[in-house]
Design a protein around this motif. Structure first.
Motif, mmCIF file in Angstrom:
data_model
loop_
_atom_site.group_PDB
_atom_site.id
_atom_site.type_symbol
_atom_site.label_atom_id
_atom_site.label_comp_id
_atom_site.label_asym_id
_atom_site.label_seq_id
_atom_site.Cartn_x
_atom_site.Cartn_y
_atom_site.Cartn_z
ATOM 1 N N GLY A 16 0.836 -1.070 0.005
ATOM 2 C CA GLY A 16 0.149 0.011 -0.010
ATOM 3 C C GLY A 16 0.806 1.331 0.025
ATOM 4 N N ILE A 17 0.248 2.345 -0.225
ATOM 5 C CA ILE A 17 0.941 3.636 -0.085
ATOM 6 C C ILE A 17 1.293 4.028 1.394
ATOM 7 N N LYS A 18 2.607 4.509 1.361
ATOM 8 C CA LYS A 18 2.987 4.858 2.667
ATOM 9 C C LYS A 18 3.683 6.280 2.780
ATOM 10 N N HIS A 19 4.030 6.753 1.324
ATOM 11 C CA HIS A 19 4.670 8.037 1.312
ATOM 12 C C HIS A 19 3.977 9.081 0.339
ATOM 13 N N VAL A 20 3.382 10.160 0.832
ATOM 14 C CA VAL A 20 2.831 11.213 -0.206
ATOM 15 C C VAL A 20 3.525 12.334 -0.413
ATOM 16 N N PHE A 21 3.861 12.378 -1.786
ATOM 17 C CA PHE A 21 4.559 13.461 -2.179
ATOM 18 C C PHE A 21 3.697 14.603 -2.604
ATOM 19 N N PHE A 22 3.799 15.849 -2.188
ATOM 20 C CA PHE A 22 3.038 17.132 -2.839
ATOM 21 C C PHE A 22 3.555 18.134 -3.396
ATOM 22 N N ASP A 23 3.269 18.703 -4.539
ATOM 23 C CA ASP A 23 3.867 19.802 -5.079
ATOM 24 C C ASP A 23 3.524 20.920 -3.981
ATOM 25 N N LEU A 24 4.117 22.105 -4.181
ATOM 26 C CA LEU A 24 3.704 23.195 -3.250
ATOM 27 C C LEU A 24 2.758 24.258 -3.783
ATOM 28 N N ASP A 25 3.511 25.014 -4.836
ATOM 29 C CA ASP A 25 2.654 25.942 -5.571
ATOM 30 C C ASP A 25 1.559 25.538 -6.122
ATOM 31 N N HIS A 26 0.423 26.261 -5.996
ATOM 32 C CA HIS A 26 -0.757 25.851 -6.977
ATOM 33 C C HIS A 26 -1.526 24.621 -6.350
ATOM 34 N N THR A 27 -0.789 23.975 -5.442
ATOM 35 C CA THR A 27 -1.351 22.805 -4.772
ATOM 36 C C THR A 27 -1.737 22.866 -3.262
ATOM 37 N N LEU A 28 -0.988 23.400 -2.608
ATOM 38 C CA LEU A 28 -1.393 23.460 -1.068
ATOM 39 C C LEU A 28 -1.196 25.159 -0.889
ATOM 40 N N TRP A 29 -0.375 25.850 -1.394
ATOM 41 C CA TRP A 29 0.008 27.277 -1.484
ATOM 42 C C TRP A 29 -0.472 27.798 -2.468
ATOM 43 N N ASP A 30 -1.558 28.744 -2.236
ATOM 44 C CA ASP A 30 -2.196 29.647 -3.114
ATOM 45 C C ASP A 30 -1.332 30.722 -3.659
ATOM 46 N N PHE A 31 -0.740 30.280 -4.812
ATOM 47 C CA PHE A 31 0.400 31.058 -5.387
ATOM 48 C C PHE A 31 -0.151 32.442 -6.035
ATOM 49 N N GLU A 32 -1.410 32.204 -6.709
ATOM 50 C CA GLU A 32 -1.938 33.375 -7.372
ATOM 51 C C GLU A 32 -2.255 34.314 -6.513
ATOM 52 N N ARG A 33 -2.994 34.087 -5.606
ATOM 53 C CA ARG A 33 -3.286 35.091 -4.538
ATOM 54 C C ARG A 33 -2.152 35.852 -3.735
ATOM 55 N N ASN A 34 -1.241 35.065 -3.641
ATOM 56 C CA ASN A 34 -0.205 35.450 -2.662
ATOM 57 C C ASN A 34 0.731 36.268 -3.773
ATOM 58 N N SER A 35 0.983 35.866 -4.955
ATOM 59 C CA SER A 35 1.624 36.793 -5.994
ATOM 60 C C SER A 35 0.716 38.029 -6.133
ATOM 61 N N ASP A 36 -0.315 37.997 -6.386
ATOM 62 C CA ASP A 36 -1.080 39.309 -6.484
ATOM 63 C C ASP A 36 -0.941 40.280 -5.373
ATOM 64 N N LEU A 37 -0.993 39.880 -4.246
ATOM 65 C CA LEU A 37 -0.660 40.477 -2.898
ATOM 66 C C LEU A 37 0.715 41.125 -2.795
ATOM 67 N N THR A 38 1.683 40.622 -3.408
ATOM 68 C CA THR A 38 3.085 40.828 -3.304
ATOM 69 C C THR A 38 3.338 41.746 -4.346
ATOM 70 N N PHE A 39 2.568 42.110 -5.405
ATOM 71 C CA PHE A 39 2.709 42.887 -6.500
ATOM 72 C C PHE A 39 2.189 44.183 -5.984
ATOM 73 N N GLN A 40 0.997 43.828 -5.179
ATOM 74 C CA GLN A 40 0.083 44.977 -4.731
ATOM 75 C C GLN A 40 1.173 45.983 -3.774
ATOM 76 N N LYS A 41 1.882 45.193 -2.992
ATOM 77 C CA LYS A 41 2.737 45.825 -2.110
ATOM 78 C C LYS A 41 3.923 46.469 -2.809
ATOM 79 N N ILE A 42 4.546 45.711 -3.804
ATOM 80 C CA ILE A 42 5.638 46.270 -4.680
ATOM 81 C C ILE A 42 5.102 47.691 -5.294
#
Length: 227
Positions: A2-28
């Motif tokens: 059976g499955i023992k190890h679960v590998f995740f991508d981070l951006d666009h999978t767990l971490w909301d890249f689009e939202r966080n990136s938009d806020l970063t540009f707003q600050k810049i």
């Protein structure tokens, strides 16, 4: 086995890249007093950024070229005159500010809490090494993961098989007891399947006309159906 190890991508999978990136540009834009409609900038920037990440993944541009060119091409496209010095400053501030925005996709904590006692969890990411751990610390998910594999530490990027083989070795996992979860069909799903891993596609945008025959979810909590 059976499955023992679960590998995740981070951006666009767990971490909301689009939202966080938009806020970063707003600050810049505010900090640099850039008199340009942010929404117009982002509308042009996002497909250019996507194109440059593909080139980066395919080893056709360097990290520094990606960071400079995605901004230069966008400002040129919207006819905004800007110096190379300021573009470099914005590129550096983007990397500096981005990890401090910490929006995650809905269900991230719930699904990680559900999985952490059943499996060993890991991250495989093509994102820049200097920011990925900071993102995870800021969003309070770092402690869920055992091994964190960045493509920069391997020297090649997903979907290159070397990344997945390296990740399995670091995690002490095998193809037959591991699964990859990510948003990119090319980098995450097919990259994993091509070396004999199971994979699940995060289709959070509800994209149609995906011809491939693999498992797909439209929200993180749907993972409970498979794991």
């Amino acid at each position: 086995m059976g499955i023992k190890h679960v590998f995740f991508d981070l951006d666009h999978t767990l971490w909301d890249f689009e939202r966080n990136s938009d806020l970063t540009f707003q600050k810049i834009f505010k900090k640099q007093k850039i008199e340009l409609n942010l929404n117009i900038f982002l509308e042009v920037y996002k497909p250019i950024n996507f194109q440059y990440w593909r080139l980066y993944r395919e080893e056709k541009v360097t990290k520094s070229e990606l960071r400079y060119q995605r901004l230069k091409k966008t400002f040129d496209a919207v006819n905004y005159t800007i110096s190379d010095v300021l573009i470099d400053e914005i590129a550096n501030q983007y990397i500096e500010f981005l990890p401090h925005f910490n929006y995650l996709f809905e269900g991230t904590f719930e699904i990680l809490d559900y999985l952490k006692d059943k499996y060993v969890l890991h991250i495989i990411t093509n994102g820049f090494e200097e920011v990925q751990t900071k993102k995870m610390e800021s969003s309070k998910i770092l402690h869920y993961f055992d091994a964190i594999i960045t493509s920069e530490s391997v020297g090649v990027k997903k979907p290159n098989p070397k990344v997945f083989h390296h990740a399995l070795k670091v995690a002490g996992a095998k193809q037959e007891n591991s699964i990859m979860i990510g948003d990119s069909i090319e980098a995450d799903v097919l990259g994993a399947i091509n070396i004999g891993l199971e994979a699940i596609h995060c289709n959070f945008d509800h994209k149609k006309n995906i011809d491939y025959n693999f498992k797909s979810i439209t929200s993180l909590l749907e993972l409970k159906q498979y794991l």
